[in-house]
Write a protein that holds these residues in place. Sequence first.
Motif, mmCIF file in Angstrom:
data_model
loop_
_atom_site.group_PDB
_atom_site.id
_atom_site.type_symbol
_atom_site.label_atom_id
_atom_site.label_comp_id
_atom_site.label_asym_id
_atom_site.label_seq_id
_atom_site.Cartn_x
_atom_site.Cartn_y
_atom_site.Cartn_z
ATOM 1 N N PRO A 72 0.757 -1.316 -0.232
ATOM 2 C CA PRO A 72 -0.373 -0.399 -0.097
ATOM 3 C C PRO A 72 0.891 1.480 -0.015
ATOM 4 O O PRO A 72 1.672 1.135 1.099
ATOM 5 C CB PRO A 72 -1.030 -0.227 1.176
ATOM 6 N N ARG A 73 0.470 2.086 -0.671
ATOM 7 C CA ARG A 73 0.735 3.306 -0.383
ATOM 8 C C ARG A 73 1.562 4.566 0.588
ATOM 9 O O ARG A 73 2.383 4.283 0.669
ATOM 10 C CB ARG A 73 0.245 4.774 -1.635
ATOM 11 N N SER A 74 0.148 3.983 1.717
ATOM 12 C CA SER A 74 1.468 4.789 2.932
ATOM 13 C C SER A 74 2.687 3.963 3.712
ATOM 14 O O SER A 74 2.871 3.845 4.624
ATOM 15 C CB SER A 74 0.053 3.810 3.824
ATOM 16 N N CYS A 75 2.802 2.777 2.994
ATOM 17 C CA CYS A 75 4.400 1.814 3.234
ATOM 18 C C CYS A 75 4.847 1.674 2.335
ATOM 19 O O CYS A 75 6.119 1.898 2.773
ATOM 20 C CB CYS A 75 3.986 -0.296 3.563
ATOM 21 N N TRP A 76 5.081 2.675 0.964
ATOM 22 C CA TRP A 76 6.078 2.980 0.397
ATOM 23 C C TRP A 76 7.205 3.944 1.293
ATOM 24 O O TRP A 76 6.938 4.463 2.183
ATOM 25 C CB TRP A 76 5.873 3.720 -0.781
ATOM 26 N N PHE A 77 8.111 3.136 0.391
ATOM 27 C CA PHE A 77 9.660 3.571 1.529
ATOM 28 C C PHE A 77 10.015 3.826 2.662
ATOM 29 O O PHE A 77 10.582 4.482 3.222
ATOM 30 C CB PHE A 77 10.172 5.538 0.773
ATOM 31 N N THR A 78 9.088 3.031 3.078
ATOM 32 C CA THR A 78 9.382 2.311 5.009
ATOM 33 C C THR A 78 9.708 0.934 4.830
ATOM 34 O O THR A 78 9.284 0.347 4.133
ATOM 35 C CB THR A 78 8.062 2.584 5.820
ATOM 36 N N ASN A 79 10.457 0.382 5.960
ATOM 37 C CA ASN A 79 11.403 -0.365 5.901
ATOM 38 C C ASN A 79 12.007 -0.903 7.834
ATOM 39 O O ASN A 79 11.786 0.137 8.230
ATOM 40 C CB ASN A 79 11.672 -0.847 4.818
ATOM 41 N N VAL A 80 11.259 -1.595 7.894
ATOM 42 C CA VAL A 80 12.548 -1.880 8.934
ATOM 43 C C VAL A 80 13.834 -1.165 9.449
ATOM 44 O O VAL A 80 13.920 -0.414 10.575
ATOM 45 C CB VAL A 80 12.277 -3.442 9.291
ATOM 46 N N ARG A 81 14.993 -1.485 8.255
ATOM 47 C CA ARG A 81 15.697 -0.958 8.259
ATOM 48 C C ARG A 81 15.690 1.298 8.849
ATOM 49 O O ARG A 81 16.305 2.048 9.565
ATOM 50 C CB ARG A 81 16.678 -1.381 7.139
ATOM 51 N N SER A 82 14.599 1.177 8.237
ATOM 52 C CA SER A 82 14.357 2.612 8.908
ATOM 53 C C SER A 82 13.810 3.319 9.729
ATOM 54 O O SER A 82 13.865 4.191 10.318
ATOM 55 C CB SER A 82 13.800 3.632 7.458
ATOM 56 N N CYS A 83 13.581 1.951 10.491
ATOM 57 C CA CYS A 83 12.214 2.279 11.875
ATOM 58 C C CYS A 83 13.437 1.716 12.936
ATOM 59 O O CYS A 83 13.027 2.016 14.022
ATOM 60 C CB CYS A 83 11.231 1.249 11.551
ATOM 61 N N VAL A 84 14.881 1.360 12.623
ATOM 62 C CA VAL A 84 15.435 0.771 14.170
ATOM 63 C C VAL A 84 16.488 1.520 14.387
ATOM 64 O O VAL A 84 17.100 1.890 12.991
ATOM 65 C CB VAL A 84 15.946 -0.676 13.922
ATOM 66 N N THR A 85 17.127 0.985 15.027
ATOM 67 C CA THR A 85 18.590 2.212 14.592
ATOM 68 C C THR A 85 19.502 1.374 14.231
ATOM 69 O O THR A 85 18.940 -0.049 13.981
ATOM 70 C CB THR A 85 19.356 2.439 16.458
ATOM 71 N N ALA A 86 20.451 1.622 13.745
ATOM 72 C CA ALA A 86 22.066 0.887 13.229
ATOM 73 C C ALA A 86 22.232 -0.187 13.775
ATOM 74 O O ALA A 86 22.215 -1.134 12.902
ATOM 75 C CB ALA A 86 22.767 2.724 12.477
ATOM 76 N N ARG A 87 22.336 -0.364 15.069
ATOM 77 C CA ARG A 87 23.097 -1.607 15.876
ATOM 78 C C ARG A 87 22.170 -2.425 15.600
ATOM 79 O O ARG A 87 21.814 -3.025 15.506
ATOM 80 C CB ARG A 87 23.268 -0.996 17.315
ATOM 81 N N ASP A 88 20.943 -1.650 15.997
ATOM 82 C CA ASP A 88 19.915 -3.003 16.251
ATOM 83 C C ASP A 88 19.548 -3.446 14.177
ATOM 84 O O ASP A 88 18.952 -4.652 14.394
ATOM 85 C CB ASP A 88 18.192 -2.858 16.597
#
Length: 133
Positions: A72-88
């Motif tokens: 869905p468009r609301s999820c475009w360009f969003t992923n787990v990597r962009s939502c957590v810290t670099a360490r996580d």
Amino acid sequence: MAVERVWLDVPFAEKDEAKKGGARWDPAAKRWYAPRAGMPALRRWAGAPDVPDLLPGEDRGLGSGLFVDLVPRSCWFTNVRSCVTARDWERLRRTITRRAGRRCETCGAAEDRGAGRWLEAHERWVFDDTARV
């Protein structure tokens, strides 16, 4: 005398800084480590507990092979990597690639950095059209 290994969680972007602080790379484990405990320059990358092989809420029964999922468009360009810290992300990436035997789960090919073939972690999503979740 064996080298004591204190495992570290070093994001790729910080590898040079960790190396200057005394961190070493283990090519077999594909992970950074401190050669001894108590190195102040490496404290910020102290390893967190490993992520479990099956993540909470994860559905491994979605099948195997190549999928083209509508997102869905609301999820475009969003992923787990962009939502957590670099360490996580490093901890998640390490767990997922280890679980897959460091091979592509679609074609079975191994990473070949010399040939420019990288192993990437991708996500599978299930979208409920009715609830719009």
